[in-house]
Design an enzyme around this catalytic site. Structure first.
Site, PDB file in Angstrom:
ATOM      1  N   THR A  46      16.849  -7.951 -12.061  1.00 53.31           N
ATOM      2  CA  THR A  46      16.649  -9.231 -12.747  1.00 53.31           C
ATOM      3  C   THR A  46      15.931 -10.160 -11.773  1.00 53.31           C
ATOM      4  OG1 THR A  46      18.680 -10.363 -12.023  1.00 53.31           O
ATOM      5  CG2 THR A  46      18.880  -8.815 -13.855  1.00 53.31           C
ATOM      6  N   CYS A  47      15.725 -11.391 -12.192  1.00 51.41           N
ATOM      7  CA  CYS A  47      15.017 -12.355 -11.345  1.00 51.41           C
ATOM      8  C   CYS A  47      15.718 -12.560 -10.006  1.00 51.41           C
ATOM      9  CB  CYS A  47      14.900 -13.702 -12.060  1.00 51.41           C
ATOM     10  SG  CYS A  47      13.889 -13.655 -13.546  1.00 51.41           S
ATOM     11  N   GLU A  97      24.716 -18.953 -17.114  1.00 53.39           N
ATOM     12  CA  GLU A  97      23.510 -18.774 -17.944  1.00 53.39           C
ATOM     13  C   GLU A  97      23.589 -17.465 -18.726  1.00 53.39           C
ATOM     14  OE1 GLU A  97      20.936 -16.479 -17.293  1.00 53.39           O
ATOM     15  OE2 GLU A  97      21.610 -15.629 -15.388  1.00 53.39           O
ATOM     16  N   GLN A 103      18.192  -9.276 -19.713  1.00 57.15           N
ATOM     17  CA  GLN A 103      17.623  -8.562 -18.571  1.00 57.15           C
ATOM     18  C   GLN A 103      18.438  -7.316 -18.236  1.00 57.15           C
ATOM     19  OE1 GLN A 103      17.697 -11.952 -15.865  1.00 57.15           O
ATOM     20  NE2 GLN A 103      15.510 -12.240 -16.101  1.00 57.15           N
ATOM     21  N   GLY A 168       2.297 -19.774 -18.106  1.00 58.04           N
ATOM     22  CA  GLY A 168       3.087 -18.648 -18.603  1.00 58.04           C
ATOM     23  C   GLY A 168       3.905 -19.055 -19.803  1.00 58.04           C
ATOM     24  N   GLY A 170       6.073 -16.908 -21.606  1.00 54.72           N
ATOM     25  CA  GLY A 170       7.126 -15.939 -21.918  1.00 54.72           C
ATOM     26  C   GLY A 170       8.479 -16.610 -22.011  1.00 54.72           C
ATOM     27  N   GLY A 173       8.845 -19.436 -19.478  1.00 56.72           N
ATOM     28  CA  GLY A 173       8.006 -20.557 -19.867  1.00 56.72           C
ATOM     29  C   GLY A 173       8.571 -21.312 -21.054  1.00 56.72           C
TER      30      GLY A 173
END
Length: 382
Positions: A46-47, A97, A103, A168, A170, A173
């Site tokens: 994931t991020c 979150e 993800q 961006g 997505g 964004g």
């Protein structure tokens, strides 16, 4: 349960570069599974985290090819609880979150060739429990990485009368657009895909900046939010205006740093150092969710220690569906026949053949399902 392991590298102990480098170890997974050194695996990216969930043979240890000295290692019930906490956002930079769920689903879905009955059951149970716990105990609208970044705009001397550009369109964004709209900040949107960009712009009533023009006009904005999925930097900090706010939400980073830049640059790695302070008050609201997660993890573990026949039925169907699709595609390429028609015809035949076994519930039928699912070897093959 003691054969389960989770190797975890997240934002709190490893930089984006270190987490990305750890993914290189995953290339060894197919070979390790083929040799029986590991039984199952689900790599997760994931991020803000890189993790690997493993099921080892009885008495097995984590292979040296997968070991990372920085990684936290969770075993047995700890690994199950950790997965559940990750899905609930309790381990996230923006605590609570929910975008993490999608993800994790993507990572789990991409591990079909490495996963098996135990990890299937664990992930399915964790997804189900996380959804239930969120419904019952989540306090409401949660922070997000875009929110943590956008909050820094409040320090701008002209806030909220500033202009921002979102690069961006997505998921990241879109979330950034929602946050900026809530703050009353005017923004424009640019994206490689014009259609996606227009949809986001229309949703929030914002101007569209063509992708080929944004670089030349970047200096006209007070703040830039980089939300693309580019695997390399798309902007250099040295090109930013003095005191311009640059927010890099990419993993890997999308803005190349420059020590001579006089812009205000905030990346995900930078955010990791202060996110705990910003979300401290919100985390207090998650205490009930955290305590319930412990009981939920114990429930998932109880299911894992007694895998039901229904699990094997689902795995058999999943495996059969993949085989039918593969054979249909091969036949279609050779004969020119319609692949969808072949798949439907093949699937009807397979379901008819499996139906008698699915109607039985005795131990012999369950053993057949385990063999078909690939969990047991057929003694006739020896």
């Amino acid at each position: 349960m003691k054969e389960l392991r989770c190797l975890s590298l997240d934002y709190s102990i490893a930089s984006t570069a270190e987490r990305d480098a750890a993914k290189g170890m995953w290339t060894a997974l197919p070979g390790l599974k083929e040799r029986g050194i590991i039984l199952e695996a689900v790599p997760v990216a994931t991020c803000n985290r890189t993790e690997l969930y493993l099921r080892l043979p009885p008495g097995g240890n984590i292979p040296a090819a997968l070991a990372d000295p920085q990684a936290r290692v969770f075993s047995g019930e700890e690994a199950v609880l950790h997965l559940l906490r990750v899905l609930l956002g309790l381990e996230s930079m923006a605590c609570g979150e929910s975008s993490i769920v999608g993800q994790i689903r993507d990572s789990y879905g991409g591990a079909a060739d490495l996963c098996g009955p135990w990890l299937h059951r664990m992930f399915q149970g964790a997804f189900r429990m996380a959804k239930l716990l969120r419904t019952c105990y989540h306090p409401g609208r949660e922070p997000s990485v875009p929110w943590l970044m956008a909050e820094r705009l409040r320090t701008h001397e002209l806030f909220p009368d500033i202009r921002a550009l979102i690069i961006g369109a997505g998921e990241m964004g879109t979330e950034t657009a929602r946050i900026l709209s809530g703050l009353g900040v005017a923004f424009s949107v640019t994206n490689r895909s014009g259609g996606r960009c227009r949809m986001l712009a229309e949703q929030f009533g914002s101007p569209v900046l063509p992708w080929g023009e944004w670089m030349g006009k970047a200096g006209e904005f007070d703040a830039l939010f980089f939300c693309t999925g580019a695997p390399y930097p798309v902007f250099q900090a040295c090109c930013a205006e003095k005191n311009q706010y640059i927010f890099d939400l990419g993993s890997p980073p999308q803005v190349e740093r420059d020590n001579s830049s006089q812009a205000f640059l905030l990346s995900i790695d930078d955010l990791a150092e202060t996110a705990g302070e910003v979300t401290a008050e919100y985390r207090k609201k998650l205490r009930k969710l955290e305590s319930e997660a412990v009981d939920a993890a114990q429930s998932i573990c109880a299911e894992l220690t007694a895998l039901s026949a229904e699990t094997y039925k689902r795995l058999v169907l999943l495996r059969a569906e993949r085989i039918v699709a593969d054979r249909a595609n091969r036949t279609a390429r050779k004969t020119g026949a319609d692949a969808d028609h072949l798949r439907r015809m093949g699937w009807s035949i397979v379901k008819a053949l499996l139906s008698p076994a699915f109607s039985e519930s005795d131990p012999h039928a369950r053993r057949l399902w385990k063999i078909l699912a690939g969990e047991m070897e057929d003694p006739d093959d020896e």
